[in-house]
Design an enzyme around this catalytic site. Sequence first.
Site, PDB file in Angstrom:
ATOM      1  N   ARG A 158       4.582   3.071 -10.367  1.00 36.08           N
ATOM      2  CA  ARG A 158       5.875   3.478  -9.806  1.00 36.08           C
ATOM      3  C   ARG A 158       7.006   3.414 -10.825  1.00 36.08           C
ATOM      4  O   ARG A 158       8.168   3.266 -10.456  1.00 36.08           O
ATOM      5  CB  ARG A 158       6.222   2.586  -8.606  1.00 36.08           C
ATOM      6  CG  ARG A 158       5.318   2.765  -7.409  1.00 36.08           C
ATOM      7  CD  ARG A 158       5.874   2.048  -6.191  1.00 36.08           C
ATOM      8  NE  ARG A 158       5.000   2.144  -5.040  1.00 36.08           N
ATOM      9  CZ  ARG A 158       4.968   3.181  -4.209  1.00 36.08           C
ATOM     10  NH1 ARG A 158       5.771   4.201  -4.412  1.00 36.08           N
ATOM     11  NH2 ARG A 158       4.141   3.186  -3.184  1.00 36.08           N
ATOM     12  N   ASP A 188       8.939  12.224  -3.096  1.00 34.91           N
ATOM     13  CA  ASP A 188      10.316  12.694  -3.289  1.00 34.91           C
ATOM     14  C   ASP A 188      10.929  12.148  -4.582  1.00 34.91           C
ATOM     15  O   ASP A 188      11.508  12.896  -5.379  1.00 34.91           O
ATOM     16  CB  ASP A 188      11.194  12.360  -2.067  1.00 34.91           C
ATOM     17  CG  ASP A 188      11.112  10.897  -1.664  1.00 34.91           C
ATOM     18  OD1 ASP A 188      10.073  10.260  -1.903  1.00 34.91           O
ATOM     19  OD2 ASP A 188      12.097  10.382  -1.104  1.00 34.91           O
ATOM     20  N   ASP A 189      10.745  10.846  -4.832  1.00 33.23           N
ATOM     21  CA  ASP A 189      11.324  10.256  -6.051  1.00 33.23           C
ATOM     22  C   ASP A 189      10.651  10.813  -7.304  1.00 33.23           C
ATOM     23  O   ASP A 189      11.319  11.096  -8.302  1.00 33.23           O
ATOM     24  CB  ASP A 189      11.173   8.736  -6.043  1.00 33.23           C
ATOM     25  CG  ASP A 189      12.205   8.074  -5.139  1.00 33.23           C
ATOM     26  OD1 ASP A 189      13.236   8.726  -4.845  1.00 33.23           O
ATOM     27  OD2 ASP A 189      11.985   6.929  -4.714  1.00 33.23           O
ATOM     28  N   LYS A 219       3.114  15.101  -2.926  1.00 33.78           N
ATOM     29  CA  LYS A 219       2.161  14.104  -2.420  1.00 33.78           C
ATOM     30  C   LYS A 219       2.890  12.999  -1.673  1.00 33.78           C
ATOM     31  O   LYS A 219       3.995  12.640  -2.071  1.00 33.78           O
ATOM     32  CB  LYS A 219       1.422  13.512  -3.614  1.00 33.78           C
ATOM     33  CG  LYS A 219       0.692  12.243  -3.367  1.00 33.78           C
ATOM     34  CD  LYS A 219       1.155  11.025  -4.182  1.00 33.78           C
ATOM     35  CE  LYS A 219       2.503  10.453  -3.900  1.00 33.78           C
ATOM     36  NZ  LYS A 219       2.742   9.083  -4.388  1.00 33.78           N
ATOM     37  N   THR A 220       2.381  12.479  -0.603  1.00 38.35           N
ATOM     38  CA  THR A 220       2.692  11.179  -0.004  1.00 38.35           C
ATOM     39  C   THR A 220       2.133  11.127   1.407  1.00 38.35           C
ATOM     40  O   THR A 220       2.307  12.079   2.186  1.00 38.35           O
ATOM     41  CB  THR A 220       4.194  10.802   0.043  1.00 38.35           C
ATOM     42  OG1 THR A 220       4.327   9.599   0.800  1.00 38.35           O
ATOM     43  CG2 THR A 220       5.118  11.842   0.662  1.00 38.35           C
ATOM     44  N   ASP A 222       3.281   9.383   3.626  1.00 41.40           N
ATOM     45  CA  ASP A 222       4.396   9.178   4.554  1.00 41.40           C
ATOM     46  C   ASP A 222       4.836  10.477   5.229  1.00 41.40           C
ATOM     47  O   ASP A 222       5.507  10.444   6.258  1.00 41.40           O
ATOM     48  CB  ASP A 222       5.600   8.576   3.820  1.00 41.40           C
ATOM     49  CG  ASP A 222       5.322   7.168   3.330  1.00 41.40           C
ATOM     50  OD1 ASP A 222       4.191   6.686   3.535  1.00 41.40           O
ATOM     51  OD2 ASP A 222       6.228   6.553   2.751  1.00 41.40           O
ATOM     52  N   TYR A 261      -6.226  -7.366  26.610  1.00 42.32           N
ATOM     53  CA  TYR A 261      -5.389  -7.508  25.417  1.00 42.32           C
ATOM     54  C   TYR A 261      -4.381  -6.380  25.247  1.00 42.32           C
ATOM     55  O   TYR A 261      -4.681  -5.221  25.526  1.00 42.32           O
ATOM     56  CB  TYR A 261      -6.243  -7.496  24.145  1.00 42.32           C
ATOM     57  CG  TYR A 261      -7.150  -8.678  23.972  1.00 42.32           C
ATOM     58  CD1 TYR A 261      -6.656  -9.977  24.052  1.00 42.32           C
ATOM     59  CD2 TYR A 261      -8.512  -8.489  23.718  1.00 42.32           C
ATOM     60  CE1 TYR A 261      -7.511 -11.063  23.890  1.00 42.32           C
ATOM     61  CE2 TYR A 261      -9.360  -9.570  23.545  1.00 42.32           C
ATOM     62  CZ  TYR A 261      -8.858 -10.855  23.634  1.00 42.32           C
ATOM     63  OH  TYR A 261      -9.692 -11.917  23.469  1.00 42.32           O
ATOM     64  N   MET A 268       1.664   2.296   8.364  1.00 37.77           N
ATOM     65  CA  MET A 268       2.349   2.534   7.099  1.00 37.77           C
ATOM     66  C   MET A 268       3.223   3.799   7.172  1.00 37.77           C
ATOM     67  O   MET A 268       3.000   4.674   8.005  1.00 37.77           O
ATOM     68  CB  MET A 268       1.346   2.671   5.974  1.00 37.77           C
ATOM     69  CG  MET A 268       1.907   2.340   4.626  1.00 37.77           C
ATOM     70  SD  MET A 268       0.625   2.329   3.368  1.00 37.77           S
ATOM     71  CE  MET A 268       0.803   0.666   2.751  1.00 37.77           C
ATOM     72  N   GLY A 269       4.161   3.851   6.249  1.00 39.72           N
ATOM     73  CA  GLY A 269       5.153   4.923   6.198  1.00 39.72           C
ATOM     74  C   GLY A 269       6.478   4.219   5.967  1.00 39.72           C
ATOM     75  O   GLY A 269       7.069   3.704   6.916  1.00 39.72           O
ATOM     76  N   ARG A 441      -4.953   5.299   2.684  1.00 36.62           N
ATOM     77  CA  ARG A 441      -4.382   6.075   1.571  1.00 36.62           C
ATOM     78  C   ARG A 441      -5.440   6.690   0.650  1.00 36.62           C
ATOM     79  O   ARG A 441      -5.145   7.628  -0.069  1.00 36.62           O
ATOM     80  CB  ARG A 441      -3.463   5.186   0.715  1.00 36.62           C
ATOM     81  CG  ARG A 441      -2.319   4.587   1.473  1.00 36.62           C
ATOM     82  CD  ARG A 441      -1.207   4.112   0.572  1.00 36.62           C
ATOM     83  NE  ARG A 441      -1.631   3.145  -0.440  1.00 36.62           N
ATOM     84  CZ  ARG A 441      -0.783   2.542  -1.271  1.00 36.62           C
ATOM     85  NH1 ARG A 441       0.505   2.819  -1.204  1.00 36.62           N
ATOM     86  NH2 ARG A 441      -1.227   1.677  -2.151  1.00 36.62           N
TER      87      ARG A 441
HETATM   88  P1  FBP Z   1       4.538   7.079  -1.838  1.00 41.38           P
HETATM   89  O1  FBP Z   1       5.738   7.562  -1.084  1.00 41.38           O
HETATM   90  O2  FBP Z   1       4.804   6.731  -3.243  1.00 41.38           O
HETATM   91  O3  FBP Z   1       3.402   8.061  -1.694  1.00 41.38           O
HETATM   92  O4  FBP Z   1       4.009   5.719  -1.174  1.00 41.38           O
HETATM   93  C1  FBP Z   1       3.745   5.626   0.168  1.00 41.38           C
HETATM   94  C2  FBP Z   1       3.347   4.236   0.626  1.00 41.38           C
HETATM   95  O5  FBP Z   1       1.999   4.236   1.021  1.00 41.38           O
HETATM   96  C3  FBP Z   1       4.253   3.761   1.762  1.00 41.38           C
HETATM   97  O6  FBP Z   1       3.787   4.205   2.989  1.00 41.38           O
HETATM   98  C4  FBP Z   1       4.224   2.275   1.611  1.00 41.38           C
HETATM   99  O7  FBP Z   1       5.403   1.668   2.095  1.00 41.38           O
HETATM  100  C5  FBP Z   1       4.130   2.096   0.133  1.00 41.38           C
HETATM  101  O8  FBP Z   1       3.496   3.254  -0.381  1.00 41.38           O
HETATM  102  C6  FBP Z   1       3.354   0.876  -0.242  1.00 41.38           C
HETATM  103  O9  FBP Z   1       3.097   0.890  -1.615  1.00 41.38           O
HETATM  104  P2  FBP Z   1       3.210  -0.412  -2.500  1.00 41.38           P
HETATM  105  O10 FBP Z   1       2.023  -1.238  -2.140  1.00 41.38           O
HETATM  106  O11 FBP Z   1       3.188   0.080  -3.900  1.00 41.38           O
HETATM  107  O12 FBP Z   1       4.503  -1.063  -2.117  1.00 41.38           O
END
Ligand code: FBP
Length: 568
Positions: A158, A188-189, A219-220, A222, A261, A268-269, A441
């Site tokens: 990252r 996006d970043d 890609k992502t 999220d 239960y 995630m997201g 992922r």
């Molecule tokens: P990207 O947007 O870089 O594809 O990452 C998505 C993601 O899977 C998020 O859903 C999650 O919050 C994050 O990465 C977790 O990554 P890390 O373990 O590096 O914090």
Amino acid sequence: MSTLAGQLQKMEAHNSIFESAVRQLPLPVCAAFGAADGPQAVSFANSSRVLSTKDSDSVAKSFPNSVQASGNVVLSSAGANTKAAQGKRVAVLFSGGPASGGHNVVCGIKRVLGKGNTLFGVKPGPKGLLLGNLFEITDADVGNVINTGGFDFLGTDRTKIKSDDQFAQVKATCVKHNLDAIVVIGGDDSNTNAAVLAEFLFKGVKADGSGVQVIGVPKTIDGDLQIGDLLPISFGFDTATKIYSEMVGNILQDTRSSLKYWHFIKLMGRSASHVAIEVALQTKPAVTIISEEVAEKKQSLASIVEQIAQTVVLRSGKGMNHGVVLIPEGLIEFIPEMNTLIAELNDALAHDTAEFAALADDAKSAFVQGKLSADNARLLASLPDYVVRKLLADRDSHGNLQVSLIPTEQLLVDMVKARVKIIDAKVPFDAHCHFLGYEGRCGAPTLFDAAYTYNLGLTAGSLILDGRTGYMATITGLTSGGSPQAIPLTGLLNIERRHGQDEFVIEKALVKMDSPAMTYFVSRRADWSADDLFSSPGPRQLWGTSAYQQPISVALNSGSGSLAFKIG
Ligand code: FBP
């Protein structure tokens, strides 16, 4: 060694029966690329679509070369490229979190570059670019990684390339390896970074004064990199949500079997709730919280708890002491009072980092209490220790709270339990917590992601052979054969204030309250709460009729008549 033991050893290192079979899975290609077994590069021409944002004027001043070259006009494929460049040296890297299908992007690029050009892999991610850590990708590599999940072929990281020093290092890598182009596969970043790099490397890198092309690939998992019909979804979202949906479907089946239960499942997201809404549409659980709705309605933590507790009581009255609650990973930051608290905490921790880090855990809470406003100090004091500890944990490299570490699901279970007891002490409430994230992922890509990414790779490679820079590859018309296009990155940039500074960014696409997916979800959720109407989508399929499904939210939002996708 027995015959079976010999067979088992042959399956080591990515050679399971499944992995061996999946490498042979044929992938369809968009008609523009010609025959599926010998796809050819396409050329591109301006379409009639020009992109702009509220900050286009400032973007034009800061990215003069890119904007002048593209005019922020979207490119469409314009037939086979009979003048495709030869002898290009291209580097490809992954950036950010892994997402299924990444390997197929690399395979598509390699395929379209053919024998006349050279493809290098960068290890790992942007950091590898700074270090100049490149190796040549061979046809054998492609045969090995095609249709496999994960980013393990190249690795990822990252690192954000932003300092002058880092830009100089990138330039040095380009010169050292005599590169002509770089492909950045990221969110996006990372695509914002690609736009900045494209401008920086536009000219004057090589001895003859020419530059290095930069192409982005979306890609992502999220799903928050979306641009209307130009980019209905980023790759990786389909695979991740189908994996989560299978698991949630299994848990739903268990709740109705064991009849005792509640399961609180965080999905995630990081920010947006696209993953949560997709999994809800696939599985129809009793409750799904959508972070964007919480923010829009300014819902407090107490009101979210009340909403869930009332559903628990309602279902109990009908004999159902079980159910599933889906919680988006980023929820905590969308609850207005928590958002204010987190912002004040980020600020306090950014200013007194060393002093704070030296404190024992017990003393940390008391230390920040003194730095907060009265309301926030009270709120922090009201939260359980296990949440406070995470709120005060180390920030990530961008100074942000690591939301995935906050056990929102446990917090909600504890608060709902207390609330149900007050509403009706006779209602049983026994709950389990889950966090589904990393499981999704890197799974083997669905057919949708496998085909989509291979074609994205063919598109990215074609853009390079057509001499383009500063674009993001995309495939439009995913239900009608697919069409390669290119989005000018500068046409997506806005200015946002981040950490006290103005920055150019591609805005995250959040769930829109008036989107068809949200509207449909809202129209059905009361029924899903009141009764067990869930369905189990089952494991994702690569062969047979159920293999050809696009994400439900994408089908709804793009006005598709059915769930089927069609590439090729
Ligand atoms: P990207 O947007 O870089 O594809 O990452 C998505 C993601 O899977 C998020 O859903 C999650 O919050 C994050 O990465 C977790 O990554 P890390 O373990 O590096 O914090």
